[in-house]
Design a protein around this motif. Structure first.
Motif, PDB file in Angstrom:
ATOM      1  N   GLU A  75       0.845  -1.197   0.000  1.00 27.12           N
ATOM      2  CA  GLU A  75       0.000   0.000   0.000  1.00 27.12           C
ATOM      3  C   GLU A  75       0.877   1.241   0.000  1.00 27.12           C
ATOM      4  O   GLU A  75       1.854   1.325   0.741  1.00 27.12           O
ATOM      5  CB  GLU A  75      -0.887   0.027   1.246  1.00 27.12           C
ATOM      6  N   ASN A  76       0.524   2.199  -0.827  1.00 27.56           N
ATOM      7  CA  ASN A  76       1.217   3.482  -0.816  1.00 27.56           C
ATOM      8  C   ASN A  76       0.548   4.405   0.209  1.00 27.56           C
ATOM      9  O   ASN A  76      -0.678   4.493   0.272  1.00 27.56           O
ATOM     10  CB  ASN A  76       1.187   4.133  -2.193  1.00 27.56           C
ATOM     11  N   ILE A  77       1.345   5.075   1.006  1.00 26.24           N
ATOM     12  CA  ILE A  77       0.820   5.937   2.061  1.00 26.24           C
ATOM     13  C   ILE A  77       0.079   7.125   1.450  1.00 26.24           C
ATOM     14  O   ILE A  77       0.613   7.823   0.584  1.00 26.24           O
ATOM     15  CB  ILE A  77       1.964   6.420   2.974  1.00 26.24           C
ATOM     16  N   MET A  78      -1.145   7.333   1.904  1.00 26.31           N
ATOM     17  CA  MET A  78      -1.987   8.405   1.397  1.00 26.31           C
ATOM     18  C   MET A  78      -2.051   9.570   2.382  1.00 26.31           C
ATOM     19  O   MET A  78      -1.753   9.412   3.564  1.00 26.31           O
ATOM     20  CB  MET A  78      -3.411   7.882   1.151  1.00 26.31           C
ATOM     21  N   LEU A  79      -2.465  10.728   1.873  1.00 25.40           N
ATOM     22  CA  LEU A  79      -2.772  11.833   2.765  1.00 25.40           C
ATOM     23  C   LEU A  79      -3.974  11.447   3.623  1.00 25.40           C
ATOM     24  O   LEU A  79      -4.872  10.750   3.143  1.00 25.40           O
ATOM     25  CB  LEU A  79      -3.092  13.096   1.975  1.00 25.40           C
ATOM     26  N   PRO A  80      -4.028  11.897   4.877  1.00 29.31           N
ATOM     27  CA  PRO A  80      -5.122  11.497   5.771  1.00 29.31           C
ATOM     28  C   PRO A  80      -6.398  12.299   5.571  1.00 29.31           C
ATOM     29  O   PRO A  80      -7.095  12.626   6.535  1.00 29.31           O
ATOM     30  CB  PRO A  80      -4.515  11.745   7.152  1.00 29.31           C
ATOM     31  N   VAL A  81      -6.709  12.616   4.335  1.00 29.78           N
ATOM     32  CA  VAL A  81      -7.916  13.398   4.035  1.00 29.78           C
ATOM     33  C   VAL A  81      -8.647  12.741   2.882  1.00 29.78           C
ATOM     34  O   VAL A  81      -8.026  12.180   1.966  1.00 29.78           O
ATOM     35  CB  VAL A  81      -7.572  14.868   3.686  1.00 29.78           C
ATOM     36  N   LYS A  82      -9.983  12.804   2.918  1.00 19.84           N
ATOM     37  CA  LYS A  82     -10.779  12.137   1.892  1.00 19.84           C
ATOM     38  C   LYS A  82     -10.657  12.840   0.552  1.00 19.84           C
ATOM     39  O   LYS A  82     -10.427  12.209  -0.479  1.00 19.84           O
ATOM     40  CB  LYS A  82     -12.245  12.076   2.331  1.00 19.84           C
ATOM     41  N   ASN A  83     -10.803  14.155   0.546  1.00 20.90           N
ATOM     42  CA  ASN A  83     -10.671  14.935  -0.690  1.00 20.90           C
ATOM     43  C   ASN A  83      -9.272  15.562  -0.723  1.00 20.90           C
ATOM     44  O   ASN A  83      -9.058  16.677  -0.255  1.00 20.90           O
ATOM     45  CB  ASN A  83     -11.754  16.020  -0.764  1.00 20.90           C
ATOM     46  N   GLN A  84      -8.332  14.800  -1.282  1.00 21.10           N
ATOM     47  CA  GLN A  84      -6.936  15.220  -1.221  1.00 21.10           C
ATOM     48  C   GLN A  84      -6.657  16.481  -2.029  1.00 21.10           C
ATOM     49  O   GLN A  84      -5.745  17.250  -1.694  1.00 21.10           O
ATOM     50  CB  GLN A  84      -6.041  14.072  -1.687  1.00 21.10           C
ATOM     51  N   ASN A  85      -7.438  16.710  -3.075  1.00 22.77           N
ATOM     52  CA  ASN A  85      -7.228  17.901  -3.897  1.00 22.77           C
ATOM     53  C   ASN A  85      -7.618  19.189  -3.168  1.00 22.77           C
ATOM     54  O   ASN A  85      -7.211  20.287  -3.575  1.00 22.77           O
ATOM     55  CB  ASN A  85      -8.028  17.794  -5.200  1.00 22.77           C
ATOM     56  N   GLU A  86      -8.429  19.050  -2.115  1.00 23.05           N
ATOM     57  CA  GLU A  86      -8.879  20.221  -1.367  1.00 23.05           C
ATOM     58  C   GLU A  86      -8.013  20.496  -0.138  1.00 23.05           C
ATOM     59  O   GLU A  86      -8.281  21.436   0.611  1.00 23.05           O
ATOM     60  CB  GLU A  86     -10.337  20.021  -0.921  1.00 23.05           C
ATOM     61  N   ALA A  87      -6.986  19.676   0.077  1.00 26.88           N
ATOM     62  CA  ALA A  87      -6.169  19.809   1.292  1.00 26.88           C
ATOM     63  C   ALA A  87      -5.004  20.778   1.082  1.00 26.88           C
ATOM     64  O   ALA A  87      -4.424  20.856  -0.001  1.00 26.88           O
ATOM     65  CB  ALA A  87      -5.633  18.448   1.708  1.00 26.88           C
ATOM     66  N   ILE A  88      -4.692  21.496   2.148  1.00 29.41           N
ATOM     67  CA  ILE A  88      -3.515  22.373   2.152  1.00 29.41           C
ATOM     68  C   ILE A  88      -2.715  22.098   3.432  1.00 29.41           C
ATOM     69  O   ILE A  88      -3.261  21.629   4.429  1.00 29.41           O
ATOM     70  CB  ILE A  88      -3.896  23.864   2.087  1.00 29.41           C
ATOM     71  N   VAL A  89      -1.423  22.388   3.389  1.00 28.00           N
ATOM     72  CA  VAL A  89      -0.560  22.178   4.550  1.00 28.00           C
ATOM     73  C   VAL A  89      -0.514  23.457   5.375  1.00 28.00           C
ATOM     74  O   VAL A  89      -0.140  24.516   4.863  1.00 28.00           O
ATOM     75  CB  VAL A  89       0.862  21.773   4.114  1.00 28.00           C
ATOM     76  N   LYS A  90      -0.885  23.358   6.633  1.00 31.40           N
ATOM     77  CA  LYS A  90      -0.839  24.520   7.525  1.00 31.40           C
ATOM     78  C   LYS A  90       0.512  24.606   8.241  1.00 31.40           C
ATOM     79  O   LYS A  90       1.058  25.687   8.421  1.00 31.40           O
ATOM     80  CB  LYS A  90      -1.968  24.436   8.564  1.00 31.40           C
ATOM     81  N   THR A  91       1.028  23.465   8.688  1.00 25.63           N
ATOM     82  CA  THR A  91       2.322  23.431   9.384  1.00 25.63           C
ATOM     83  C   THR A  91       3.080  22.187   8.954  1.00 25.63           C
ATOM     84  O   THR A  91       2.549  21.084   8.991  1.00 25.63           O
ATOM     85  CB  THR A  91       2.149  23.392  10.920  1.00 25.63           C
ATOM     86  N   ASN A  92       4.331  22.370   8.534  1.00 23.32           N
ATOM     87  CA  ASN A  92       5.154  21.256   8.078  1.00 23.32           C
ATOM     88  C   ASN A  92       5.858  20.558   9.240  1.00 23.32           C
ATOM     89  O   ASN A  92       5.873  21.050  10.368  1.00 23.32           O
ATOM     90  CB  ASN A  92       6.196  21.743   7.068  1.00 23.32           C
ATOM     91  N   PHE A  93       6.461  19.436   8.921  1.00 24.20           N
ATOM     92  CA  PHE A  93       7.275  18.687   9.870  1.00 24.20           C
ATOM     93  C   PHE A  93       8.597  19.430  10.092  1.00 24.20           C
ATOM     94  O   PHE A  93       9.197  19.949   9.158  1.00 24.20           O
ATOM     95  CB  PHE A  93       7.546  17.287   9.317  1.00 24.20           C
ATOM     96  N   TYR A  94       9.029  19.487  11.356  1.00 22.14           N
ATOM     97  CA  TYR A  94      10.294  20.156  11.664  1.00 22.14           C
ATOM     98  C   TYR A  94      11.441  19.203  11.326  1.00 22.14           C
ATOM     99  O   TYR A  94      11.650  18.190  11.988  1.00 22.14           O
ATOM    100  CB  TYR A  94      10.360  20.553  13.137  1.00 22.14           C
ATOM    101  N   ASP A  95      12.185  19.563  10.286  1.00 25.03           N
ATOM    102  CA  ASP A  95      13.295  18.732   9.813  1.00 25.03           C
ATOM    103  C   ASP A  95      14.612  19.407  10.199  1.00 25.03           C
ATOM    104  O   ASP A  95      14.867  20.556   9.827  1.00 25.03           O
ATOM    105  CB  ASP A  95      13.205  18.575   8.294  1.00 25.03           C
ATOM    106  N   GLU A  96      15.438  18.699  10.950  1.00 24.68           N
ATOM    107  CA  GLU A  96      16.717  19.250  11.400  1.00 24.68           C
ATOM    108  C   GLU A  96      17.659  19.540  10.231  1.00 24.68           C
ATOM    109  O   GLU A  96      18.583  20.355  10.367  1.00 24.68           O
ATOM    110  CB  GLU A  96      17.399  18.286  12.375  1.00 24.68           C
ATOM    111  N   ASN A  97      17.431  18.883   9.091  1.00 28.73           N
ATOM    112  CA  ASN A  97      18.289  19.101   7.923  1.00 28.73           C
ATOM    113  C   ASN A  97      17.738  20.162   6.970  1.00 28.73           C
ATOM    114  O   ASN A  97      18.361  20.438   5.939  1.00 28.73           O
ATOM    115  CB  ASN A  97      18.464  17.785   7.155  1.00 28.73           C
ATOM    116  N   ALA A  98      16.581  20.733   7.309  1.00 28.38           N
ATOM    117  CA  ALA A  98      15.978  21.754   6.448  1.00 28.38           C
ATOM    118  C   ALA A  98      16.660  23.104   6.656  1.00 28.38           C
ATOM    119  O   ALA A  98      17.461  23.290   7.585  1.00 28.38           O
ATOM    120  CB  ALA A  98      14.487  21.861   6.742  1.00 28.38           C
TER     121      ALA A  98
END
Length: 279
Positions: A75-98
C-alpha cells in the motif's frame, strides 16, 4: 480313490443343498456383504473428501493471510484526508536538515514557547471541517480524548510503524478495530496546542516511536520507511566510526607531540649535564 477323480459330495451335504431355504439364504448373505462393502466405501470416500476439503480450506486461508500481509506492505501511504485535492498544509514537519526558514515555519507556538512540529497539519482550502481518513490499513491501538491535542487516534501497521491522527472529532472507532486504507476516522477539528492552524488534522508517521517526516513517504510503500530508517542508522554508524577514528587520530598526534616534548626536555637536560661536567 484314484488320482484325478473328483471327491464325491457327502450325502449330508447333498441333502443340505436340496433344502429350499439354502440358496435364498446364501443370496441374501451375499447381498448383505456386498451392500456393507459399498456403504463402507462410500463412508471412507466422504471422510477422505472432508479431509481434502479441510486441507484445501486451510491452504486457502493461509494464502489469504499471506496475500493480506503482502497487500499491506505494498500500500502506498496516502494523505489522511478524503478529498486530497482540497487539502492544504498549515504546518510542516520540523526537519533538522531543512533550511532555517523552513524550520521557522515548522515551529508551533504554545504557551509562549516554540515547539518543533512532529508531524504535518492539514486543513481544507475553505477552512471548514472535512473527513479524516486512514493513510494505511491497520489496527486501531488507541483512541484518546485529549483537550490539548484535540483527541488522538493511533493505528498500528506492523514492523513498528504507527500513524497518529490528532485534532479530530466525531471519532467512529475504538481500540481493537481493523481499518482499511481510506476508511473515515472522524472529522477535522481544533486543538489548543496549535490554535493558529484552525480546523485541521495533525498527522504523524512513527517508526519504533521515532517521528519521521510524512512528506518523504506519501505515495510510497511502507517498505520505504524501513529503507530510510536503515539508511539513517547506517549514516549515524558511519559518522560515529568517523568520529571515533578522528578522536583516535587526535589522541595519537597528541601522544606523539607529548613524547617529542619529553624527548626534547631530556636532550636539553643531557646537554646541561655535559656542560656542567666539562666546566
Amino acid at each position: 480313490m484314484r488320482e484325478g477323480e473328483k471327491k464325491p459330495i457327502p450325502p449330508k451335504m447333498k441333502d443340505f443343498f436340496k433344502k429350499r431355504w439354502v440358496f435364498p439364504a446364501v443370496y441374501l448373505l451375499s447381498a448383505a456383504l456386498l451392500i456393507s462393502g459399498f456403504i463402507w466405501y462410500q463412508v471412507a470416500s466422504v471422510d477422505t473428501a472432508k479431509e481434502a476439503d479441510l486441507e484445501g480450506n486451510a491452504l486457502i486461508e493461509e494464502f489469504e493471510e499471506e496475500a493480506a500481509e503482502v497487500n499491506s506492505t505494498i500500500e502506498n501511504i496516502m494523505l489522511p484526508v478524503k478529498n486530497q485535492n482540497e487539502a492544504i498544509v498549515k504546518t510542516n514537519f520540523y526537519d533538522e536538515n531543512a533550511s532555517e526558514k523552513q524550520q521557522e515555519t515548522a515551529l508551533v507556538v504554545y504557551n509562549n514557547t516554540y515547539h518543533p512540529n512532529t508531524g504535518m497539519d492539514f486543513a481544507a482550502k475553505d477552512g471548514k471541517s472535512f473527513d479524516v481518513t486512514a493513510a494505511l490499513s491497520g489496527k486501531v491501538t488507541q483512541v484518546r480524548e485529549d483537550s490539548l491535542l484535540g483527541n488522538v487516534v493511533e493505528i498500528e501497521h506492523g514492523n513498528g510503524v504507527v500513524t497518529t491522527y490528532q485534532s479530530i472529532q466525531d471519532i467512529g472507532l475504538k481500540a481493537g478495530d481493523e481499518v482499511a486504507q481510506g476508511d473515515v476516522i472522524g472529522k477535522a477539528g481544533q486543538s489548543l496546542f496549535n490554535e493558529k492552524a484552525g480546523i485541521h488534522v495533525h498527522f504523524e508517521v512513527r517508526k519504533d516511536g521515532v517521528a519521521l517526516n510524512p512528506q518523504e513517504f506519501f505515495n510510497k510503500p511502507v517498505s520505504a520507511i524501513e529503507e530510510v530508517v536503515n539508511e539513517e542508522k547506517e549514516e549515524a554508524t558511519e559518522q560515529e566510526n568517523q568520529g571515533a577514528a578522528e578522536e583516535s587520530k587526535d589522541a595519537a598526534e597528541e601522544s606523539e607531540q607529548e613524547s617529542s616534548k619529553l624527548e626534547d626536555q631530556s636532550n636539553s637536560q643531557e646537554d646541561t649535564n655535559e656542560e656542567k661536567s666539562s666546566s
